[in-house]
Scaffold this motif. Structure first.
Motif, PDB file in Angstrom:
ATOM      1  N   PHE A 131       0.788  -1.226   0.000  1.00  0.00           N
ATOM      2  CA  PHE A 131       0.000   0.000   0.000  1.00  0.00           C
ATOM      3  C   PHE A 131       0.825   1.283   0.000  1.00  0.00           C
ATOM      4  N   THR A 132       2.046   1.221   0.498  1.00  0.00           N
ATOM      5  CA  THR A 132       2.873   2.437   0.546  1.00  0.00           C
ATOM      6  C   THR A 132       4.287   2.246   0.033  1.00  0.00           C
ATOM      7  N   GLY A 133       4.684   1.017  -0.211  1.00  0.00           N
ATOM      8  CA  GLY A 133       6.064   0.764  -0.599  1.00  0.00           C
ATOM      9  C   GLY A 133       6.936   0.403   0.583  1.00  0.00           C
ATOM     10  N   ILE A 134       6.414   0.557   1.791  1.00  0.00           N
ATOM     11  CA  ILE A 134       7.121   0.182   3.010  1.00  0.00           C
ATOM     12  C   ILE A 134       6.240  -0.801   3.775  1.00  0.00           C
ATOM     13  N   HIS A 135       6.855  -1.830   4.346  1.00  0.00           N
ATOM     14  CA  HIS A 135       6.076  -2.812   5.082  1.00  0.00           C
ATOM     15  C   HIS A 135       5.381  -2.181   6.287  1.00  0.00           C
ATOM     16  N   GLY A 136       4.140  -2.572   6.464  1.00  0.00           N
ATOM     17  CA  GLY A 136       3.367  -2.091   7.591  1.00  0.00           C
ATOM     18  C   GLY A 136       2.292  -3.090   7.963  1.00  0.00           C
ATOM     19  N   ASN A 137       1.640  -2.866   9.095  1.00  0.00           N
ATOM     20  CA  ASN A 137       0.586  -3.745   9.581  1.00  0.00           C
ATOM     21  C   ASN A 137      -0.785  -3.124   9.352  1.00  0.00           C
ATOM     22  N   TYR A 138      -1.704  -3.929   8.832  1.00  0.00           N
ATOM     23  CA  TYR A 138      -3.029  -3.449   8.463  1.00  0.00           C
ATOM     24  C   TYR A 138      -4.097  -4.446   8.892  1.00  0.00           C
ATOM     25  N   LEU A 139      -5.324  -3.944   9.046  1.00  0.00           N
ATOM     26  CA  LEU A 139      -6.442  -4.800   9.399  1.00  0.00           C
ATOM     27  C   LEU A 139      -6.863  -5.649   8.205  1.00  0.00           C
ATOM     28  N   LYS A 140      -6.886  -6.960   8.399  1.00  0.00           N
ATOM     29  CA  LYS A 140      -7.270  -7.859   7.306  1.00  0.00           C
ATOM     30  C   LYS A 140      -8.673  -7.538   6.795  1.00  0.00           C
ATOM     31  N   GLY A 141      -9.568  -7.192   7.702  1.00  0.00           N
ATOM     32  CA  GLY A 141     -10.938  -6.911   7.295  1.00  0.00           C
ATOM     33  C   GLY A 141     -11.038  -5.794   6.287  1.00  0.00           C
ATOM     34  N   SER A 142     -10.189  -4.764   6.436  1.00  0.00           N
ATOM     35  CA  SER A 142     -10.229  -3.653   5.485  1.00  0.00           C
ATOM     36  C   SER A 142      -9.645  -4.058   4.141  1.00  0.00           C
ATOM     37  N   VAL A 143      -8.700  -4.988   4.155  1.00  0.00           N
ATOM     38  CA  VAL A 143      -8.130  -5.496   2.903  1.00  0.00           C
ATOM     39  C   VAL A 143      -9.167  -6.325   2.154  1.00  0.00           C
ATOM     40  N   VAL A 144      -9.862  -7.183   2.889  1.00  0.00           N
ATOM     41  CA  VAL A 144     -10.911  -8.015   2.290  1.00  0.00           C
ATOM     42  C   VAL A 144     -12.016  -7.144   1.709  1.00  0.00           C
ATOM     43  N   ALA A 145     -12.352  -6.060   2.398  1.00  0.00           N
ATOM     44  CA  ALA A 145     -13.419  -5.171   1.938  1.00  0.00           C
ATOM     45  C   ALA A 145     -13.096  -4.517   0.609  1.00  0.00           C
ATOM     46  N   GLN A 146     -11.801  -4.451   0.275  1.00  0.00           N
ATOM     47  CA  GLN A 146     -11.388  -3.882  -1.009  1.00  0.00           C
ATOM     48  C   GLN A 146     -11.202  -4.956  -2.084  1.00  0.00           C
ATOM     49  N   GLY A 147     -11.664  -6.159  -1.804  1.00  0.00           N
ATOM     50  CA  GLY A 147     -11.643  -7.223  -2.799  1.00  0.00           C
ATOM     51  C   GLY A 147     -10.316  -7.920  -2.943  1.00  0.00           C
TER      52      GLY A 147
END
Length: 326
Positions: free
Chosen positions: A241-257
């Motif tokens: 998402f930004t070019g740098i590793h980071g931690n994100y909520l899986k649910g928000s990733v799933v919501a974007q398909g």
């Protein structure tokens, strides 16, 4: 080493991390009044083209409200506030924002994605201190060489851009040569964890995800509720998402398909902070969070979050003293 005066006498040894988009004056003021350092990224203050710098108005409001609080409550003064500067070459606002922060004599400057001598000099010139976030020992050494006063060790499990080192290893290696102000970031969302950070050798804890689910935070209700409903297993580590590793909520990733278990790789060239984010849509729709969110049980005022942390911290200290040497 004794902590700089500005970081002494906090009601809790903690800094609320600057949360991109989410941190705003309301949240910062509430954090500071509650007794922890509140912070926000300078790039969060975005004005329309042709309008006066919004950052200037934000700093005026924060300064004036904290001054009024301190006059009314001299026995419980507010903690200082901090501003985060993205020191990446694509941040076209950096020079302007440095001048505004210098004008308002920002007490704590947090720098990310690049260490530059002139940024540290600007902070020192107005009486401030600089804390630089790092993910490993090599970057830590570079930051101190460039004049940073202290370090924020961003360990595995931290929300947003995070490293992969264990907090034990990261603090240990930095403390082997650095005796200045040192903060720890990574899965810290309880008073127990704050005390543990100090036991490892950090002076202060650096926590952000717990403040996303607060009434003052500039996050949509669905984001706040997902923090409440999620735990460590609901976090995915990716650089897409930004070019740098980071931690994100899986649910928000799933919501974007997208499949959070099969995300493609990106690269550092994807970073572009000229407008405040590498991919604005991704920051809007893909929600960052750290692995400590299992401790967040409800959406509440920031002051209540700090109060909980203080109770837990005091209880943890008392428990250790009661049990005696292990």
């Amino acid at each position: 080493m004794t902590l700089p005066t500005i970081l002494q006498n906090l009601r809790l040894p903690a800094i609320g991390a600057p949360l991109f988009i989410i941190s705003n004056p309301d949240l910062v003021i509430a954090q500071c009044k509650a007794g922890v350092v509140g912070s926000f990224p300078a790039l969060n203050a975005r004005e329309a083209e042709g309008e006066p710098p919004l950052l200037d108005a934000w700093l005026q409001r924060i300064t004036e409200q904290l001054d009024r609080h301190n006059q009314a409550h001299p026995d419980t003064p507010a903690a200082p506030y901090a501003v985060n500067q993205i020191v990446h070459r694509s941040n076209t606002r950096l020079e302007r924002d440095l001048e505004i922060c210098h004008k308002w004599k920002v007490p704590v400057w947090i720098t990310s994605l690049g260490a530059r001598v002139e940024v540290n000099q600007a902070a020192h010139d107005c009486g401030g201190i600089t804390l630089h976030d790092v993910i490993d020992d090599r970057y830590a050494r570079k930051a101190i060489e460039k004049g940073a006063d202290g370090l924020i060790a961003v360990a595995s499990g931290a929300g947003g851009h995070a490293g992969t080192w264990s907090p034990f290893a990261l603090i240990q290696e930095i403390r082997a040569w650095f005796d200045g102000p040192l903060l720890l970031s990574g899965s810290i969302a309880t008073g127990n964890a704050i005390l543990a950070a100090q036991a490892m050798g950090a002076d202060l804890a650096y926590l952000g995800s717990a403040f996303i689910a607060t009434e003052e935070a500039n996050a949509v209700p669905e984001y706040k509720q997902m923090i409440v409903d999620s735990g460590a297993d609901d976090i995915v580590y990716s650089n897409l998402f930004t070019g740098i590793h980071g931690n994100y909520l899986k649910g928000s990733v799933v919501a974007q398909g997208m499949d959070p278990n099969a995300l493609p790789e990106s690269d550092a060239s994807a970073m572009n902070f000229g407008t405040g984010a590498s991919k604005p849509k991704s920051w809007k729709d893909i929600w960052g969070a750290g692995q400590g969110i299992g401790a967040v049980q409800k959406v509440q005022p920031a002051a209540d979050v700090v109060a909980r942390l203080i109770r837990e911290y005091d209880d943890a200290r008392a428990r250790l003293l009661e049990n005696g040497p292990v």
